[in-house]
Structure formats: C-alpha cells, structure tokens
Motif scaffolding. Structure first.
Motif, short mmCIF file in Angstrom:
data_model
loop_
_atom_site.label_atom_id
_atom_site.label_comp_id
_atom_site.label_asym_id
_atom_site.label_seq_id
_atom_site.Cartn_x
_atom_site.Cartn_y
_atom_site.Cartn_z
N HIS A 144 74.82 -0.50 52.16
CA HIS A 144 75.18 0.20 53.43
C HIS A 144 76.48 0.09 53.95
N ILE A 145 77.31 0.89 53.73
CA ILE A 145 78.62 0.93 54.00
C ILE A 145 79.20 1.02 55.66
N LEU A 146 79.84 0.09 55.96
CA LEU A 146 80.27 -0.49 57.01
C LEU A 146 81.72 0.06 57.59
N GLU A 147 82.53 0.46 56.36
CA GLU A 147 83.72 0.51 56.63
C GLU A 147 84.51 0.85 55.36
N GLY A 148 85.40 1.87 55.22
CA GLY A 148 85.86 2.28 54.03
C GLY A 148 85.27 3.37 53.29
N VAL A 149 85.71 3.52 51.81
CA VAL A 149 85.09 4.71 50.96
C VAL A 149 85.20 3.94 49.65
N ILE A 150 84.02 3.88 49.05
CA ILE A 150 84.02 3.23 47.85
C ILE A 150 83.24 4.18 46.76
N GLU A 151 83.52 4.20 45.65
CA GLU A 151 82.81 4.86 44.39
C GLU A 151 82.25 3.82 43.76
N TYR A 152 80.74 3.84 43.63
CA TYR A 152 79.89 2.90 43.35
C TYR A 152 79.29 3.37 42.13
N ARG A 153 78.95 2.66 40.95
CA ARG A 153 78.28 3.04 39.80
C ARG A 153 76.74 2.41 39.79
N HIS A 154 75.92 3.31 39.03
CA HIS A 154 74.48 2.67 39.01
C HIS A 154 73.98 3.56 37.73
N GLY A 155 74.17 2.67 36.52
CA GLY A 155 73.75 3.25 35.44
C GLY A 155 74.61 4.32 35.09
N GLN A 156 74.48 5.42 34.81
CA GLN A 156 75.35 6.48 34.19
C GLN A 156 75.86 7.25 35.42
N ASN A 157 75.35 7.16 36.54
CA ASN A 157 75.77 7.91 37.57
C ASN A 157 76.81 7.10 38.72
N THR A 158 77.48 7.90 39.35
CA THR A 158 78.47 7.29 40.35
C THR A 158 78.14 8.06 41.67
N TYR A 159 78.76 7.26 42.73
CA TYR A 159 78.38 7.86 44.14
C TYR A 159 79.45 7.48 45.00
N VAL A 160 80.00 8.49 45.61
CA VAL A 160 81.03 8.07 46.60
C VAL A 160 80.43 7.86 47.94
N LEU A 161 80.72 6.75 48.55
CA LEU A 161 80.03 6.05 49.78
C LEU A 161 80.93 5.89 50.79
N LYS A 162 80.61 6.62 51.83
CA LYS A 162 81.71 6.55 52.89
C LYS A 162 80.83 5.70 54.06
N PHE A 169 68.89 0.97 44.84
CA PHE A 169 68.45 1.32 43.38
C PHE A 169 68.00 0.01 42.71
N ARG A 170 67.38 -0.13 41.47
CA ARG A 170 67.09 -0.99 40.82
C ARG A 170 67.92 -2.27 40.35
N GLY A 171 67.73 -3.19 40.55
CA GLY A 171 68.80 -4.34 40.15
C GLY A 171 69.11 -4.50 38.64
N ASP A 172 67.98 -4.27 38.10
CA ASP A 172 68.08 -4.59 36.70
C ASP A 172 69.00 -3.47 35.82
N VAL A 173 69.17 -2.31 36.39
CA VAL A 173 70.27 -1.35 35.72
C VAL A 173 71.71 -1.68 35.96
N PRO A 174 72.49 -2.07 35.19
CA PRO A 174 74.04 -2.24 35.39
C PRO A 174 74.59 -1.43 36.45
N HIS A 175 75.23 -2.21 37.42
CA HIS A 175 75.92 -1.46 38.76
C HIS A 175 76.89 -2.20 39.32
N GLY A 176 77.92 -1.57 40.11
CA GLY A 176 78.82 -2.31 40.61
C GLY A 176 79.83 -1.35 41.06
N PRO A 177 80.92 -1.80 41.93
CA PRO A 177 82.07 -0.90 42.25
C PRO A 177 82.60 -0.19 41.06
N GLU A 178 83.01 1.13 41.26
CA GLU A 178 83.92 1.57 40.27
C GLU A 178 85.20 1.96 40.72
#
Length: 199
Positions: A144-162, A169-178
């Motif tokens: 849950h984003i409290l401050e800022g804007v980040i593009e976050y990857r989960h598997g083959q998808n990316t999400y811009v989160l404000k 998401f499932r933790g066993d799928v590769p993920h992290g800040p893009e």
C-alpha cells in the motif's frame, strides 16, 4: 476456576460496574435507592459483592443507570489479550536482499513464534539511481503506497502505483520495484504466509 469462584468474580464485577456507573452520574446510594426502590443497605451489599441479586433487581438498576443489561456485562470475562505496539520511527531496521543506500526496511512486528504468520514492513526509497533485484518468497504480499509514485513489476505485468494505491499478489512470482517515478517513496509491504509454510 470453580463455580463458587466464578460466582464471586461475577458479583464483584457487577458491584464494581454499578458503583462506577453511579459515580459517573454523580448519584449517591440514597439517590439510586429512591429511584429504584431498593434499600440503601442492599445497594451497598451489591456494590461490595456481599450478596447476589435477582434479575428484577439487576433490571431496575440498569434502567436507573441508563444502560442495557447487556452493557452491564460487556467487559465481563473478556480475555486480556496482548498487542505489540511499535511507535513511529521505532520499527526494527532489517537488511534484506536489495537493501542499499536510500532503501530501508523497517519491520513493524516481530517475535511471532517459530512459524511466522505475517511480516509487515515499512519500506522507504529515496535514491532514483538504485537498481533493484527481483524477489520471490512464499505466501501472499500486499503493498500500500503511502507517499510517492512507483512502477512495480509482478511477473510480466507492471503497475504504476500512487499514494493510496494497493497491490496484492502471489509472492512466489518474481516481483519488485521497476522504476521510481516520484521520490521519496514510502509504502507498507505485508507478507502473509500460508499456515503450512515455515519461513
């Protein structure tokens, strides 16, 4: 606790509750006696847990004190429970894979026994040049984003989160800040482990 002890505990609880309610309303025992028709001596015994009372007596007292019968028993026999409070800025700073300059993890709850049920982190990022690895772990993750804007990857998808956005998401799928779009970035990350998963 045997039946006698339970009865004594209940009478003490009711007596204390009635006394507290009476005092909150600035009523004397004489006032309550007049309003309920219950003698002052009996009221004193009730408040000091020296006598049992009928349901009729209890009902008259609750009406006079302006509470329902259920409200009189609301806090009786409630488990004491235990909660862990972490004050602002006092979360334990931990090192995780990917922790570098400008990227901190604060663990907001810990000491949960041999099998962790969840791990809540407050994550702060303030270095745009940082390169992030991908993460994989058991269980489900909620951010849950409290401050800022980040593009976050989960598997083959990316999400811009404000600010105010959440992602689960499932933790066993590769993920992290893009990509860090607007700094500083603060977000909550809560990892919920399956009950049959040891971590």
């Amino acid at each position: 606790m045997n039946d006698t002890d339970r009865t004594d505990a209940l009478e003490r609880y009711i007596g204390n509750t009635i006394r507290e309610l009476r005092n909150k309303q600035d009523l004397t025992i004489s006032d309550v006696s007049e309003l309920t028709g219950i003698s002052r001596g009996m009221l004193s015994k009730i408040e000091n847990a020296q006598t049992a009372m009928s349901l009729d007596t209890l009902s008259r007292l609750s009406r006079t004190l302006g509470v329902s019968l259920s409200a009189l028993f609301r806090n009786y026999d409630v488990p004491s429970g235990s909660a862990q409070m972490v004050k602002q800025g006092e979360g334990m700073e931990v090192v995780r894979r990917g922790t570098k300059r400008g990227h901190t993890y604060h663990l907001l709850a810990y000491d949960q026994g041999p099998n962790k049920l969840f791990e809540p982190f407050l994550i702060t990022m303030n270095d745009k040049s940082e390169v992030f690895p991908t993460f994989e772990h058991p269980g489900t993750e909620f951010i849950h984003i409290l401050e800022g804007v980040i593009e976050y990857r989960h598997g083959q998808n990316t999400y811009v989160l404000k600010r105010g956005d959440s992602l689960t998401f499932r933790g066993d799928v590769p993920h992290g800040p893009e990509k860090l779009i607007k700094l500083p970035i603060n977000f909550l990350s809560i990892i919920i482990y399956n009950s049959n998963t040891n971590s």
